[in-house]
Design a protein around this motif. Structure first.
Motif, short mmCIF file in Angstrom:
data_model
loop_
_atom_site.label_atom_id
_atom_site.label_comp_id
_atom_site.label_asym_id
_atom_site.label_seq_id
_atom_site.Cartn_x
_atom_site.Cartn_y
_atom_site.Cartn_z
N GLY A 6 0.39 4.73 3.06
CA GLY A 6 0.46 5.05 1.64
C GLY A 6 0.51 3.81 0.77
N ALA A 7 1.22 2.79 1.23
CA ALA A 7 1.29 1.54 0.47
C ALA A 7 -0.05 0.81 0.47
CB ALA A 7 2.38 0.64 1.05
N ILE A 8 -0.78 0.90 1.57
CA ILE A 8 -2.09 0.26 1.63
C ILE A 8 -3.11 1.00 0.76
CG2 ILE A 8 -4.04 -0.24 3.17
CD1 ILE A 8 -1.99 -0.90 5.32
N ALA A 9 -2.94 2.31 0.62
CA ALA A 9 -3.89 3.12 -0.16
C ALA A 9 -3.80 2.81 -1.65
CB ALA A 9 -3.64 4.59 0.08
N LEU A 10 -2.65 2.37 -2.13
CA LEU A 10 -2.50 2.06 -3.54
C LEU A 10 -3.15 0.72 -3.85
CD1 LEU A 10 1.23 3.00 -4.04
CD2 LEU A 10 -0.74 4.29 -4.80
N PRO A 11 -3.75 0.60 -5.02
CA PRO A 11 -4.30 -0.70 -5.42
C PRO A 11 -3.16 -1.70 -5.60
CG PRO A 11 -5.01 1.03 -6.93
CD PRO A 11 -4.04 1.63 -5.98
N GLY A 12 -3.20 -2.77 -4.84
CA GLY A 12 -2.10 -3.73 -4.82
C GLY A 12 -1.83 -4.42 -6.14
N LEU A 13 -2.87 -4.88 -6.79
CA LEU A 13 -2.69 -5.60 -8.04
C LEU A 13 -2.12 -4.70 -9.13
CD1 LEU A 13 -3.04 -8.27 -9.50
CD2 LEU A 13 -5.35 -7.58 -10.07
N ILE A 28 10.81 -14.87 -10.82
CA ILE A 28 11.46 -14.10 -9.76
C ILE A 28 10.84 -12.70 -9.69
CG2 ILE A 28 13.65 -13.15 -8.97
CD1 ILE A 28 13.50 -16.18 -8.79
N THR A 29 10.58 -12.12 -10.84
CA THR A 29 9.96 -10.79 -10.89
C THR A 29 8.58 -10.80 -10.25
OG1 THR A 29 11.16 -10.32 -12.92
CG2 THR A 29 9.28 -8.92 -12.41
N VAL A 30 7.81 -11.84 -10.53
CA VAL A 30 6.47 -11.95 -9.95
C VAL A 30 6.55 -12.10 -8.43
CG1 VAL A 30 4.41 -13.39 -9.84
CG2 VAL A 30 5.46 -12.88 -12.04
N MET A 31 7.49 -12.89 -7.95
CA MET A 31 7.64 -13.07 -6.50
C MET A 31 8.06 -11.76 -5.83
SD MET A 31 9.20 -16.87 -5.94
CE MET A 31 10.47 -16.80 -7.18
N ILE A 32 8.96 -11.04 -6.45
CA ILE A 32 9.39 -9.75 -5.89
C ILE A 32 8.23 -8.77 -5.89
CG2 ILE A 32 10.88 -7.75 -6.30
CD1 ILE A 32 13.00 -9.71 -7.30
N ALA A 33 7.45 -8.73 -6.96
CA ALA A 33 6.31 -7.82 -7.04
C ALA A 33 5.28 -8.14 -5.96
CB ALA A 33 5.67 -7.90 -8.43
N ILE A 34 5.00 -9.40 -5.73
CA ILE A 34 4.04 -9.77 -4.69
C ILE A 34 4.58 -9.41 -3.32
CG2 ILE A 34 2.95 -11.75 -3.55
CD1 ILE A 34 2.69 -13.00 -6.36
N GLY A 35 5.86 -9.61 -3.10
CA GLY A 35 6.47 -9.24 -1.82
C GLY A 35 6.44 -7.75 -1.57
N VAL A 36 6.70 -6.96 -2.60
CA VAL A 36 6.68 -5.50 -2.46
C VAL A 36 5.27 -5.01 -2.15
CG1 VAL A 36 6.92 -3.37 -3.82
CG2 VAL A 36 8.72 -5.07 -3.85
N VAL A 37 4.28 -5.66 -2.72
CA VAL A 37 2.89 -5.23 -2.51
C VAL A 37 2.37 -5.67 -1.15
CG1 VAL A 37 0.53 -5.57 -3.34
CG2 VAL A 37 2.35 -5.11 -4.94
N SER A 38 2.75 -6.85 -0.67
CA SER A 38 2.11 -7.40 0.52
C SER A 38 2.82 -7.10 1.83
CB SER A 38 1.95 -8.92 0.36
OG SER A 38 3.21 -9.51 0.29
#
Length: 69
Positions: A6-13, A28-38
């Motif tokens: 399900g996480a892969i199906a969502l557009p990451g960006l 910090i927010t950007v780093m957390i967002a990238i970690g949550v997506v990847s």
């Protein structure tokens, strides 16, 4: 693995942008967002590696010899 699919199906960006907007501006927010997506890509790679190692001959021999899982 259904959660990973399900996480892969969502557009990451798009998901990262929504997450970053929700938490507010900052590095910090950007780093957390990238970690949550990847994280899903790494979870799939780790599972594939574990399944590959699990099917090796020395693991099978250890189980036949009575070793636990």
């Amino acid at each position: 693995m259904r959660i990973v699919d399900g996480a892969i199906a969502l557009p990451g960006l798009l998901f990262a942008l929504i997450f970053a907007v929700t938490l507010g501006p900052g590095y910090i927010t950007v780093m957390i967002a990238i970690g949550v997506v990847s994280w899903s890509r790494y979870a799939r790679m780790m599972r594939a590696e574990a399944l590959m190692i699990r099917s090796r001959d020395y693991i099978k021999a250890a189980r036949v010899a009575g070793a636990s899982h």
